[in-house]
Motif scaffolding. Structure first.
Motif, mmCIF file in Angstrom:
data_model
loop_
_atom_site.group_PDB
_atom_site.id
_atom_site.type_symbol
_atom_site.label_atom_id
_atom_site.label_comp_id
_atom_site.label_asym_id
_atom_site.label_seq_id
_atom_site.Cartn_x
_atom_site.Cartn_y
_atom_site.Cartn_z
ATOM 1 N N ILE A 39 0.872 -1.181 0.000
ATOM 2 C CA ILE A 39 0.000 0.000 0.000
ATOM 3 C C ILE A 39 0.906 1.227 0.000
ATOM 4 C CG2 ILE A 39 -1.737 1.325 1.279
ATOM 5 C CD1 ILE A 39 -3.043 -1.232 0.619
ATOM 6 N N ASP A 40 0.632 2.166 -0.901
ATOM 7 C CA ASP A 40 1.411 3.397 -0.971
ATOM 8 C C ASP A 40 0.548 4.557 -0.489
ATOM 9 O OD1 ASP A 40 3.782 4.864 -1.667
ATOM 10 O OD2 ASP A 40 2.737 5.592 -3.447
ATOM 11 N N MET A 41 1.103 5.400 0.380
ATOM 12 C CA MET A 41 0.400 6.583 0.877
ATOM 13 C C MET A 41 1.124 7.816 0.350
ATOM 14 S SD MET A 41 -0.290 5.451 4.854
ATOM 15 C CE MET A 41 1.442 5.381 5.305
ATOM 16 N N THR A 42 0.338 8.794 -0.152
ATOM 17 C CA THR A 42 0.947 9.988 -0.728
ATOM 18 C C THR A 42 0.326 11.256 -0.152
ATOM 19 O OG1 THR A 42 -0.639 10.213 -2.539
ATOM 20 C CG2 THR A 42 1.252 8.744 -2.929
ATOM 21 N N ARG A 100 -4.125 10.008 -0.745
ATOM 22 C CA ARG A 100 -4.677 8.795 -1.330
ATOM 23 C C ARG A 100 -3.854 7.584 -0.942
ATOM 24 N NH1 ARG A 100 -8.211 11.770 -1.658
ATOM 25 N NH2 ARG A 100 -9.396 12.452 -3.461
ATOM 26 N N PHE A 101 -4.548 6.433 -0.879
ATOM 27 C CA PHE A 101 -3.908 5.134 -0.728
ATOM 28 C C PHE A 101 -3.913 4.488 -2.114
ATOM 29 C CE2 PHE A 101 -5.752 5.638 3.551
ATOM 30 C CZ PHE A 101 -4.710 5.238 4.360
ATOM 31 N N THR A 102 -2.824 3.818 -2.482
ATOM 32 C CA THR A 102 -2.786 3.068 -3.727
ATOM 33 C C THR A 102 -2.304 1.665 -3.411
ATOM 34 O OG1 THR A 102 -2.249 5.081 -4.931
ATOM 35 C CG2 THR A 102 -1.895 3.011 -6.076
ATOM 36 N N PRO A 103 -3.126 0.635 -3.615
ATOM 37 C CA PRO A 103 -4.525 0.725 -4.056
ATOM 38 C C PRO A 103 -5.433 1.172 -2.897
ATOM 39 C CG PRO A 103 -3.976 -1.560 -3.574
ATOM 40 C CD PRO A 103 -2.707 -0.766 -3.388
ATOM 41 N N SER A 104 -6.623 1.657 -3.259
ATOM 42 C CA SER A 104 -7.581 2.080 -2.235
ATOM 43 C C SER A 104 -8.618 0.992 -1.967
ATOM 44 C CB SER A 104 -8.274 3.379 -2.656
ATOM 45 O OG SER A 104 -8.983 3.173 -3.856
ATOM 46 N N SER A 105 -8.523 -0.105 -2.719
ATOM 47 C CA SER A 105 -9.433 -1.230 -2.522
ATOM 48 C C SER A 105 -8.637 -2.526 -2.619
ATOM 49 C CB SER A 105 -10.537 -1.195 -3.584
ATOM 50 O OG SER A 105 -11.423 -2.270 -3.408
ATOM 51 N N SER A 109 5.114 7.638 0.726
ATOM 52 C CA SER A 109 5.878 8.293 -0.340
ATOM 53 C C SER A 109 5.809 9.812 -0.232
ATOM 54 C CB SER A 109 5.346 7.870 -1.710
ATOM 55 O OG SER A 109 5.548 6.493 -1.897
ATOM 56 N N GLY A 147 -9.966 3.955 2.251
ATOM 57 C CA GLY A 147 -10.092 2.830 1.336
ATOM 58 C C GLY A 147 -10.882 1.726 2.004
#
Length: 174
Positions: free
Chosen positions: A53-56, A60-65, A81, A153
């Protein structure tokens, strides 16, 4: 006369709020943490997979689901990040909103629970969690302003085939 530092006061307030939440339990009308609703802390050695999970700072979270199976233990490797502190907290939408209100009033509050990780800029943390019930489990960043900006998410937990549904009816096709 003795004075309490703001940090000590925040810690005391958090302890009191946490104690009250735990004391209220899961009885009808209670507002406590219902950990059964979101699963339980997982054992790292039993994790069946790792989800990055990436936080920016775009909030947003990537992925959010994320899709998981009921009973699965997942290791979330959570990378920040961005240039500001972020966190990932698993919970029900109601729990996350209540916790967020406390965080807005006490932005310097530090806490560590198995369902969350706070990550400094450029760092990585992890959560190992077992998803025991089918349904949707939310996650969010509860740093002040981040939840309102949409930093949230969901984990979609698919039920086991043939398992009883919440309403008590078996999962049959008619």
């Amino acid at each position: 006369m003795k004075f309490i530092s703001p940090r000590a006061l925040s810690a005391l307030a958090f302890a009191l709020i946490s104690g009250a939440a735990l004391a209220s339990g899961n009885h009808p009308g209670g507002h406590g943490h219902d950990s059964d609703a979101i699963g339980k802390p997982g054992v790292a050695g039993k994790a069946t997979r790792t989800v990055q999970i990436d936080m920016t700072d775009a909030m947003r979270f990537t992925p959010s689901s994320v899709d998981v199976k009921q009973g699965e233990t997942v290791r979330f490797v959570v990378k920040n990040s961005g240039q500001v502190k972020h966190e990932m907290v698993l919970g029900t939408e109601k729990e996350l909103k209540e916790h967020y209100e406390v965080m807005k009033k006490n932005p310097e509050m530090e806490h560590a629970d198995p369902n969350m990780v706070t990550v400094s800029p450029g760092k990585t943390g992890e959560i190992v969690w077992q998803f025991t019930k089918a349904g949707k489990i939310d996650f969010a960043c509860l740093q002040p302003g981040h939840y309102d900006a949409g930093m949230k998410g969901a984990v979609n937990v698919a039920g086991k085939a043939g398992a009883a549904k919440v309403d008590g009816h078996a999962d049959h096709k008619h």
